[in-house]
Write a protein that holds these residues in place. Structure first.
Motif, PDB file in Angstrom:
ATOM      1  N   UNK A 129       9.522  -6.080  -4.955  1.00  0.00           N
ATOM      2  CA  UNK A 129      10.188  -6.973  -4.001  1.00  0.00           C
ATOM      3  C   UNK A 129      10.031  -6.424  -2.581  1.00  0.00           C
ATOM      4  N   UNK A 130      10.240  -5.110  -2.433  1.00  0.00           N
ATOM      5  CA  UNK A 130      10.102  -4.486  -1.116  1.00  0.00           C
ATOM      6  C   UNK A 130       8.651  -4.549  -0.639  1.00  0.00           C
ATOM      7  N   UNK A 131       7.721  -4.329  -1.563  1.00  0.00           N
ATOM      8  CA  UNK A 131       6.300  -4.355  -1.238  1.00  0.00           C
ATOM      9  C   UNK A 131       5.866  -5.740  -0.773  1.00  0.00           C
ATOM     10  N   UNK A 132       6.366  -6.778  -1.431  1.00  0.00           N
ATOM     11  CA  UNK A 132       5.975  -8.138  -1.058  1.00  0.00           C
ATOM     12  C   UNK A 132       6.514  -8.527   0.314  1.00  0.00           C
ATOM     13  N   UNK A 133       7.541  -7.813   0.794  1.00  0.00           N
ATOM     14  CA  UNK A 133       8.115  -8.115   2.107  1.00  0.00           C
ATOM     15  C   UNK A 133       7.329  -7.461   3.250  1.00  0.00           C
ATOM     16  N   UNK A 134       6.426  -6.533   2.925  1.00  0.00           N
ATOM     17  CA  UNK A 134       5.638  -5.855   3.959  1.00  0.00           C
ATOM     18  C   UNK A 134       4.597  -6.803   4.550  1.00  0.00           C
ATOM     19  N   UNK A 135       4.209  -6.576   5.801  1.00  0.00           N
ATOM     20  CA  UNK A 135       3.069  -7.320   6.351  1.00  0.00           C
ATOM     21  C   UNK A 135       1.827  -7.030   5.504  1.00  0.00           C
ATOM     22  N   UNK A 136       0.935  -8.006   5.400  1.00  0.00           N
ATOM     23  CA  UNK A 136      -0.235  -7.909   4.514  1.00  0.00           C
ATOM     24  C   UNK A 136      -1.055  -6.644   4.742  1.00  0.00           C
ATOM     25  N   UNK A 137      -1.308  -6.289   6.017  1.00  0.00           N
ATOM     26  CA  UNK A 137      -2.175  -5.130   6.270  1.00  0.00           C
ATOM     27  C   UNK A 137      -1.523  -3.817   5.823  1.00  0.00           C
ATOM     28  N   UNK A 138      -0.192  -3.735   5.898  1.00  0.00           N
ATOM     29  CA  UNK A 138       0.506  -2.531   5.419  1.00  0.00           C
ATOM     30  C   UNK A 138       0.524  -2.502   3.893  1.00  0.00           C
ATOM     31  N   UNK A 139       0.798  -3.641   3.282  1.00  0.00           N
ATOM     32  CA  UNK A 139       0.823  -3.724   1.817  1.00  0.00           C
ATOM     33  C   UNK A 139      -0.546  -3.362   1.245  1.00  0.00           C
ATOM     34  N   UNK A 140      -1.597  -3.867   1.869  1.00  0.00           N
ATOM     35  CA  UNK A 140      -2.960  -3.617   1.414  1.00  0.00           C
ATOM     36  C   UNK A 140      -3.268  -2.116   1.409  1.00  0.00           C
ATOM     37  N   UNK A 141      -2.940  -1.427   2.493  1.00  0.00           N
ATOM     38  CA  UNK A 141      -3.196   0.015   2.585  1.00  0.00           C
ATOM     39  C   UNK A 141      -2.371   0.763   1.542  1.00  0.00           C
ATOM     40  N   UNK A 142      -1.111   0.401   1.404  1.00  0.00           N
ATOM     41  CA  UNK A 142      -0.239   1.067   0.429  1.00  0.00           C
ATOM     42  C   UNK A 142      -0.796   0.907  -0.984  1.00  0.00           C
ATOM     43  N   UNK A 143      -1.204  -0.306  -1.352  1.00  0.00           N
ATOM     44  CA  UNK A 143      -1.714  -0.571  -2.701  1.00  0.00           C
ATOM     45  C   UNK A 143      -3.021   0.182  -2.944  1.00  0.00           C
ATOM     46  N   UNK A 144      -3.932   0.149  -1.977  1.00  0.00           N
ATOM     47  CA  UNK A 144      -5.199   0.870  -2.145  1.00  0.00           C
ATOM     48  C   UNK A 144      -4.968   2.370  -2.311  1.00  0.00           C
ATOM     49  N   UNK A 145      -4.047   2.918  -1.534  1.00  0.00           N
ATOM     50  CA  UNK A 145      -3.799   4.360  -1.567  1.00  0.00           C
ATOM     51  C   UNK A 145      -2.990   4.772  -2.800  1.00  0.00           C
ATOM     52  N   UNK A 146      -1.864   4.119  -3.024  1.00  0.00           N
ATOM     53  CA  UNK A 146      -0.928   4.568  -4.050  1.00  0.00           C
ATOM     54  C   UNK A 146      -1.225   4.040  -5.445  1.00  0.00           C
ATOM     55  N   UNK A 147      -1.723   2.831  -5.554  1.00  0.00           N
ATOM     56  CA  UNK A 147      -1.996   2.266  -6.873  1.00  0.00           C
ATOM     57  C   UNK A 147      -3.430   2.545  -7.314  1.00  0.00           C
ATOM     58  N   UNK A 148      -4.364   2.568  -6.360  1.00  0.00           N
ATOM     59  CA  UNK A 148      -5.770   2.748  -6.720  1.00  0.00           C
ATOM     60  C   UNK A 148      -6.297   4.139  -6.386  1.00  0.00           C
TER      61      UNK A 148
END
Length: 199
Positions: A129-148
């Motif tokens: 829920x918190x992740x979906x509230x982030x701006x797209x460019x921040x969410x994208x970096x977080x997902x690439x770094x932390x999930x991938x």
């Protein structure tokens, strides 16, 4: 990839086996809808096949692969911008018995301890829920770094911005997640044992 480029079909199978789950998780978190994510994943692999002759090992294969996936995600999001995305907290409509469980719980969690698994099961819906509230460019970096697990330098290549910009977006993402999780009643740091709780 070079073996596949040379005509070895088994090399392509190995690439898919190795990268399918993390790339799918990235796509799913980017587009927010399981069916669209599956379509984008298929398009990604088709593009890899079609572009195999053009591939040059200037960068790591994962950088090239995530660049393709990201571009297809952006295209898909633009095409579907009028449609409301399904939350990862929404019940999954799967034939494999996952019906009723949130989509986010169906994502693989490689190698987690039972304690960490329980911790993540509690936090995952709030984090999503918190992740979906982030701006797209921040969410994208977080997902690439932390999930991938993609290094900052490669994220910069994938997203087409400087490494400093990527690090800045990550910092803002973490600050935004901490703030939003605090609002949702989660206290403490986002990290456990030195890693961000993203699994």
């Amino acid at each position: 990839m070079l073996a596949f480029q040379a005509g070895n079909a088994r090399a392509f199978e190995a690439l898919v086996r190795k990268h399918r789950a993390p790339v799918f998780n990235f796509i799913l978190r980017f587009v927010g809808h399981r069916a669209r994510a599956e379509d984008v994943l298929q398009e990604t692999w088709l593009k890899v096949v079609r572009s195999a002759r053009e591939y040059e090992p200037k960068a790591r294969f994962t950088t090239w692969l995530y660049t393709i996936a990201r571009n297809l995600c952006v295209d898909s999001t633009r095409k579907e911008s009028y449609r409301q995305a399904t939350s990862l907290e929404a019940p999954a409509a799967g034939a494999d018995g996952d019906e009723g469980r949130p989509l986010g719980e169906g994502l693989p969690d490689a190698g987690a301890s039972p304690e960490r698994g329980a911790h993540n099961a509690r936090l995952r819906p709030l984090l999503e829920r918190a992740l979906s509230a982030l701006p797209e460019e921040q969410r994208e970096v977080f997902v690439l770094r932390e999930y991938s697990g993609i290094p900052f330098k490669e994220i910069a290549e994938v997203t087409g911005v400087s490494e400093n910009t990527v690090k800045s977006r990550m910092r803002y993402a973490l600050e935004g997640l901490r703030r939003r999780l605090g609002e949702l009643g989660v206290d403490g740091d986002l990290s456990e044992d030195g890693r961000t709780v993203a699994g």
